[in-house]
Motif scaffolding. Structure first.
Motif, PDB file in Angstrom:
ATOM      1  N   PHE A 269      51.302  86.774  23.271  1.00 51.72           N
ATOM      2  CA  PHE A 269      50.885  86.929  24.668  1.00 51.72           C
ATOM      3  C   PHE A 269      50.349  85.619  25.234  1.00 51.72           C
ATOM      4  O   PHE A 269      50.697  85.209  26.343  1.00 51.72           O
ATOM      5  N   MET A 270      49.492  84.950  24.474  1.00 46.92           N
ATOM      6  CA  MET A 270      48.836  83.756  24.990  1.00 46.92           C
ATOM      7  C   MET A 270      49.794  82.571  25.129  1.00 46.92           C
ATOM      8  O   MET A 270      49.584  81.706  25.984  1.00 46.92           O
ATOM      9  N   THR A 271      50.850  82.507  24.321  1.00 42.91           N
ATOM     10  CA  THR A 271      51.821  81.437  24.530  1.00 42.91           C
ATOM     11  C   THR A 271      52.598  81.656  25.835  1.00 42.91           C
ATOM     12  O   THR A 271      52.918  80.692  26.540  1.00 42.91           O
ATOM     13  N   PHE A 272      52.885  82.914  26.154  1.00 46.21           N
ATOM     14  CA  PHE A 272      53.522  83.200  27.446  1.00 46.21           C
ATOM     15  C   PHE A 272      52.551  82.879  28.579  1.00 46.21           C
ATOM     16  O   PHE A 272      52.926  82.299  29.604  1.00 46.21           O
ATOM     17  N   PHE A 273      51.279  83.244  28.366  1.00 46.12           N
ATOM     18  CA  PHE A 273      50.256  83.010  29.387  1.00 46.12           C
ATOM     19  C   PHE A 273      50.075  81.510  29.654  1.00 46.12           C
ATOM     20  O   PHE A 273      49.992  81.089  30.805  1.00 46.12           O
ATOM     21  N   ILE A 274      50.008  80.702  28.595  1.00 42.32           N
ATOM     22  CA  ILE A 274      49.762  79.274  28.787  1.00 42.32           C
ATOM     23  C   ILE A 274      50.937  78.618  29.502  1.00 42.32           C
ATOM     24  O   ILE A 274      50.756  77.641  30.252  1.00 42.32           O
ATOM     25  N   ALA A 275      52.137  79.159  29.317  1.00 41.23           N
ATOM     26  CA  ALA A 275      53.294  78.626  30.052  1.00 41.23           C
ATOM     27  C   ALA A 275      53.133  78.853  31.554  1.00 41.23           C
ATOM     28  O   ALA A 275      53.532  78.004  32.367  1.00 41.23           O
TER      29      ALA A 275
ATOM     30  N   PHE B 192      50.099  79.203  33.019  1.00 43.11           N
ATOM     31  CA  PHE B 192      48.935  78.381  33.359  1.00 43.11           C
ATOM     32  C   PHE B 192      49.353  76.942  33.670  1.00 43.11           C
ATOM     33  O   PHE B 192      48.858  76.317  34.607  1.00 43.11           O
ATOM     34  N   LEU B 193      50.303  76.420  32.874  1.00 43.94           N
ATOM     35  CA  LEU B 193      50.738  75.029  33.021  1.00 43.94           C
ATOM     36  C   LEU B 193      52.024  74.892  33.832  1.00 43.94           C
ATOM     37  O   LEU B 193      52.511  73.772  34.018  1.00 43.94           O
ATOM     38  N   HIS B 194      52.583  76.033  34.294  1.00 43.02           N
ATOM     39  CA  HIS B 194      53.865  76.016  35.015  1.00 43.02           C
ATOM     40  C   HIS B 194      54.915  75.272  34.192  1.00 43.02           C
ATOM     41  O   HIS B 194      55.625  74.388  34.684  1.00 43.02           O
ATOM     42  N   ALA B 195      55.017  75.648  32.917  1.00 39.27           N
ATOM     43  CA  ALA B 195      55.908  74.947  31.993  1.00 39.27           C
ATOM     44  C   ALA B 195      57.372  75.169  32.349  1.00 39.27           C
ATOM     45  O   ALA B 195      57.783  76.269  32.740  1.00 39.27           O
ATOM     46  N   VAL B 196      58.167  74.116  32.200  1.00 44.38           N
ATOM     47  CA  VAL B 196      59.612  74.159  32.445  1.00 44.38           C
ATOM     48  C   VAL B 196      60.323  73.756  31.165  1.00 44.38           C
ATOM     49  O   VAL B 196      59.701  73.203  30.236  1.00 44.38           O
ATOM     50  N   PRO B 197      61.625  74.052  31.050  1.00 49.83           N
ATOM     51  CA  PRO B 197      62.336  73.761  29.796  1.00 49.83           C
ATOM     52  C   PRO B 197      62.212  72.321  29.321  1.00 49.83           C
ATOM     53  O   PRO B 197      62.173  72.068  28.109  1.00 49.83           O
ATOM     54  N   GLY B 198      62.142  71.362  30.243  1.00 52.24           N
ATOM     55  CA  GLY B 198      62.039  69.970  29.836  1.00 52.24           C
ATOM     56  C   GLY B 198      60.771  69.644  29.069  1.00 52.24           C
ATOM     57  O   GLY B 198      60.722  68.638  28.343  1.00 52.24           O
ATOM     58  N   GLN B 199      59.737  70.478  29.194  1.00 49.43           N
ATOM     59  CA  GLN B 199      58.477  70.244  28.490  1.00 49.43           C
ATOM     60  C   GLN B 199      58.429  70.896  27.113  1.00 49.43           C
ATOM     61  O   GLN B 199      57.480  70.683  26.361  1.00 49.43           O
ATOM     62  N   LEU B 200      59.436  71.705  26.782  1.00 47.15           N
ATOM     63  CA  LEU B 200      59.388  72.477  25.539  1.00 47.15           C
ATOM     64  C   LEU B 200      59.222  71.625  24.286  1.00 47.15           C
ATOM     65  O   LEU B 200      58.414  71.976  23.407  1.00 47.15           O
ATOM     66  N   PRO B 201      59.963  70.516  24.140  1.00 50.22           N
ATOM     67  CA  PRO B 201      59.776  69.734  22.911  1.00 50.22           C
ATOM     68  C   PRO B 201      58.335  69.277  22.709  1.00 50.22           C
ATOM     69  O   PRO B 201      57.784  69.388  21.605  1.00 50.22           O
ATOM     70  N   GLU B 202      57.706  68.777  23.773  1.00 51.30           N
ATOM     71  CA  GLU B 202      56.326  68.305  23.652  1.00 51.30           C
ATOM     72  C   GLU B 202      55.369  69.458  23.372  1.00 51.30           C
ATOM     73  O   GLU B 202      54.509  69.372  22.481  1.00 51.30           O
TER      74      GLU B 202
ATOM     75  N   PRO C 214      59.229  80.943  20.031  1.00 54.85           N
ATOM     76  CA  PRO C 214      60.292  81.609  20.807  1.00 54.85           C
ATOM     77  C   PRO C 214      59.781  82.198  22.120  1.00 54.85           C
ATOM     78  O   PRO C 214      60.486  82.164  23.139  1.00 54.85           O
ATOM     79  N   VAL C 215      58.556  82.733  22.113  1.00 51.09           N
ATOM     80  CA  VAL C 215      57.984  83.276  23.344  1.00 51.09           C
ATOM     81  C   VAL C 215      57.729  82.158  24.349  1.00 51.09           C
ATOM     82  O   VAL C 215      57.982  82.306  25.552  1.00 51.09           O
TER      83      VAL C 215
ATOM     84  N   GLY D 101      61.928  78.995  29.900  1.00 47.54           N
ATOM     85  CA  GLY D 101      63.305  79.170  30.348  1.00 47.54           C
ATOM     86  C   GLY D 101      63.426  80.061  31.569  1.00 47.54           C
ATOM     87  O   GLY D 101      64.371  79.915  32.358  1.00 47.54           O
ATOM     88  N   LEU D 102      62.486  81.005  31.726  1.00 46.86           N
ATOM     89  CA  LEU D 102      62.521  81.925  32.876  1.00 46.86           C
ATOM     90  C   LEU D 102      61.655  81.457  34.030  1.00 46.86           C
ATOM     91  O   LEU D 102      61.418  82.221  34.972  1.00 46.86           O
ATOM     92  N   HIS D 103      61.175  80.227  33.959  1.00 49.72           N
ATOM     93  CA  HIS D 103      60.262  79.721  34.993  1.00 49.72           C
ATOM     94  C   HIS D 103      60.844  79.858  36.393  1.00 49.72           C
ATOM     95  O   HIS D 103      60.126  80.207  37.338  1.00 49.72           O
ATOM     96  N   ALA D 104      62.135  79.593  36.541  1.00 56.74           N
ATOM     97  CA  ALA D 104      62.760  79.616  37.874  1.00 56.74           C
ATOM     98  C   ALA D 104      63.317  80.986  38.238  1.00 56.74           C
ATOM     99  O   ALA D 104      63.972  81.133  39.275  1.00 56.74           O
ATOM    100  N   GLN D 105      63.088  82.005  37.403  1.00 57.59           N
ATOM    101  CA  GLN D 105      63.593  83.351  37.669  1.00 57.59           C
ATOM    102  C   GLN D 105      62.423  84.334  37.643  1.00 57.59           C
ATOM    103  O   GLN D 105      62.162  84.984  36.624  1.00 57.59           O
ATOM    104  N   PRO D 106      61.680  84.451  38.747  1.00 60.69           N
ATOM    105  CA  PRO D 106      60.420  85.218  38.758  1.00 60.69           C
ATOM    106  C   PRO D 106      60.549  86.661  38.301  1.00 60.69           C
ATOM    107  O   PRO D 106      59.701  87.150  37.551  1.00 60.69           O
ATOM    108  N   VAL D 107      61.586  87.356  38.719  1.00 61.09           N
ATOM    109  CA  VAL D 107      61.707  88.770  38.362  1.00 61.09           C
ATOM    110  C   VAL D 107      61.912  88.923  36.857  1.00 61.09           C
ATOM    111  O   VAL D 107      61.222  89.717  36.195  1.00 61.09           O
ATOM    112  N   ALA D 108      62.855  88.160  36.297  1.00 61.27           N
ATOM    113  CA  ALA D 108      63.095  88.225  34.856  1.00 61.27           C
ATOM    114  C   ALA D 108      61.860  87.775  34.080  1.00 61.27           C
ATOM    115  O   ALA D 108      61.516  88.346  33.036  1.00 61.27           O
ATOM    116  N   ARG D 109      61.177  86.738  34.584  1.00 62.02           N
ATOM    117  CA  ARG D 109      59.960  86.246  33.921  1.00 62.02           C
ATOM    118  C   ARG D 109      58.892  87.331  33.880  1.00 62.02           C
ATOM    119  O   ARG D 109      58.263  87.566  32.836  1.00 62.02           O
TER     120      ARG D 109
END
Length: 496
Positions: free
Chosen positions: A122-128, A130-140, A78-79, A85-93
């Motif tokens: 914490f580290m799952t949020f951090f790795i997102a 690190f990799l600039h993860a976007v919602p389309g990458q979530l399944p993988e 979930p994190v 999901g918040l990748h494109a919303q810097p303040v909320a992220r």
């Protein structure tokens, strides 16, 4: 530092097994991610998930470790979804990241399981980031996390479960309290404030790599309690990063992302992280830094300028942690050190009582678990006293006293181990003098922890057996502890 790394004792080769199993588990997870068709970001995410599953789970029993490992994806996925999901919303992220920091640290009040789940979140949020993860990458990425945690669990609990053959490790809880008197609550406030500072300044340094500063602040707070411990850990983190960057310029930059040498070097870094974690935070950070450089090489973005940026962001994170522990709800070194020393002394008495009962033939008496608890408590004492014995500490008198206390506590531990070894001998029998010696040990511990007069130790009998000899050695060490522990100046960096 080098000597400490390679000559530190490794009873039962636990550190060696810990590191060897990590290489096997993480390597297997990354290989399976590759076979499953995951991209490089997916493999990196899976490797990190396996690393955390093998590194942070420290429950006292194998069953408890299995439950915590199973809960990691429940908390982490979930994190991860939130971060992507918040990748494109810097303040909320950024606000969400700070909330994860605060909740992750506060979760330590529930012991090793809370700590493990907080770190994984914490580290799952951090790795997102690190990799600039976007919602389309979530399944993988989610599939990689599940596959890698399952692989790490299969190695840890099936292929290489050495814990089943060893006594369960004793993990001492931090000193208790309520409200803001509870250390974990204060640390949650401090870590969130320090991470907020690191986030803001980190953004000013780099809009792309700001999360490095937040990560540095987070990891400086892990396994520390007082402000002195946190300051020393921050110094060691920066030092390890500096050395790691220098090594990266000689190793990671020339490798330039080549797959085979990068994989071999990464495996060496994983081994170093796990092997050095218990004895040298500086060495561990050196290995972490070099591993990050190798990963950036594989991603094709490693440059000397990026390494300089990592150093700057690490310094920002260390500064954020330092300001937070100095200015916001500080936990003094003296108060924490005193609490750990008192717990260690009470454990010395408990070990002695169990060993004496075993010698007297009491059924069910077993001092071995108490000895494991004592070793864990002495480890916490060393960590708490680390600011005082640090080479940069100018207070030489307190440094000498702290070293004397550590030496005498180590002597107590040696005598306890010898006593327990004698008690384990089926030929050993109860000696009437043991009861009197055990009473004097109990009285000495009560005096040291309660402020009474330490009883005079008896003259050592020439014909004393091995058990009595160890008890006399224990009496002597406890009697000598009275002077350094009762000096009017606090045994710490602070005056209160």
């Amino acid at each position: 530092m080098l000597k400490r790394m390679f000559v530190a004792p490794d009873p039962g080769r636990v550190r060696l097994r810990f590191a060897g199993r990590a290489v096997l588990g993480i390597g297997s997870a990354v290989a399976l991610c590759g076979l499953a068709g995951h991209s490089l970001p997916g493999a990196v995410t899976g490797g990190l998930a396996a690393l955390l599953a093998l590194f942070t789970v420290t429950d006292a029993t194998v069953r408890g470790q299995a439950v915590t490992t199973a809960l990691l994806p429940v908390v982490g996925l979930p994190v991860l979804a939130l971060a992507a999901g918040l990748h494109a919303q810097p303040v909320a992220r950024d606000l969400a990241f700070l909330a994860v920091v605060g909740v992750g640290v506060y979760a330590r009040r529930w012991g090793p399981r809370g700590h493990s789940l907080g770190v994984f979140a914490f580290m799952t949020f951090f790795i997102a980031q690190f990799l600039h993860a976007v919602p389309g990458q979530l399944p993988e990425l989610s599939a990689a996390v599940l596959l890698s945690v399952a692989t790490a669990a299969a190695v840890r609990f099936g292929l290489w479960c050495y814990e089943r053959r060893l006594p369960p490790p004793a993990v001492p809880a931090p000193p208790a309290g309520t409200g803001l008197a509870r250390i974990t609550t204060r640390q949650a406030v401090q870590a969130t404030a320090g991470a907020g500072f690191a986030l803001v300044v980190g953004h000013l340094v780099s809009g792309q790599r700001w999360y490095w500063a937040v990560g540095a602040t987070w990891w400086i707070f892990v396994n520390t309690t007082s402000r002195g411990e946190t300051l020393v850990r921050g110094f060691r983190r920066v030092l390890g990063t500096v050395i790691g960057i220098g090594l990266g310029l000689l190793v990671a930059v020339p490798v330039d992302g080549a797959a085979v040498p990068s994989a071999v070097l990464a495996a060496g870094c994983v081994f170093g992280i796990f092997y050095s974690a218990a004895v040298s935070y500086t060495w561990m950070m050196l290995c972490v830094t070099l591993l990050a450089e190798l990963l950036y090489g594989l991603l094709g973005v490693l440059t000397p300028g990026l390494l300089a940026l990592r150093l700057a962001e690490t310094a920002v994170g260390a500064l954020g942690a330092a300001l937070a522990v100095l200015l916001l709800l500080p936990v003094t070194t003296h108060a924490v050190t005193d609490a750990w020393i008192q717990r260690a002394l009470r454990c010395v008495h408990a070990c002695t009582a169990e060993a004496a009962a075993r010698l007297a033939g009491t059924e069910g008496a077993d001092p071995a678990p108490r000895v494991a608890e004592l070793e864990a408590l002495l480890g916490r004492v060393r960590l708490s006293v680390a600011p005082l014995v640090h080479p940069l500490n100018p207070m030489r008198h307190r440094k000498r006293r702290a070293r004397r206390v550590l030496a005498l506590l180590d002597e107590c531990a040696r005598e306890i181990r010898g006593l327990v070894a004698v008690a384990a001998d089926p030929e050993a029998s109860h000696d009437a003098r043991l009861a009197a010696a055990c009473w004097r040990v109990e009285a000495a511990v009560e005096a040291l922890t309660g402020g009474g007069a330490v009883p005079e130790r008896a003259e050592r009998e020439h014909a004393a057996g091995p058990a009595l000899a160890h008890l006399h050695g224990l009496e002597r060490a406890l009697a000598e502890l009275a002077a350094p522990l009762r000096t009017r100046t606090p045994l710490g960096l602070d005056q209160g």
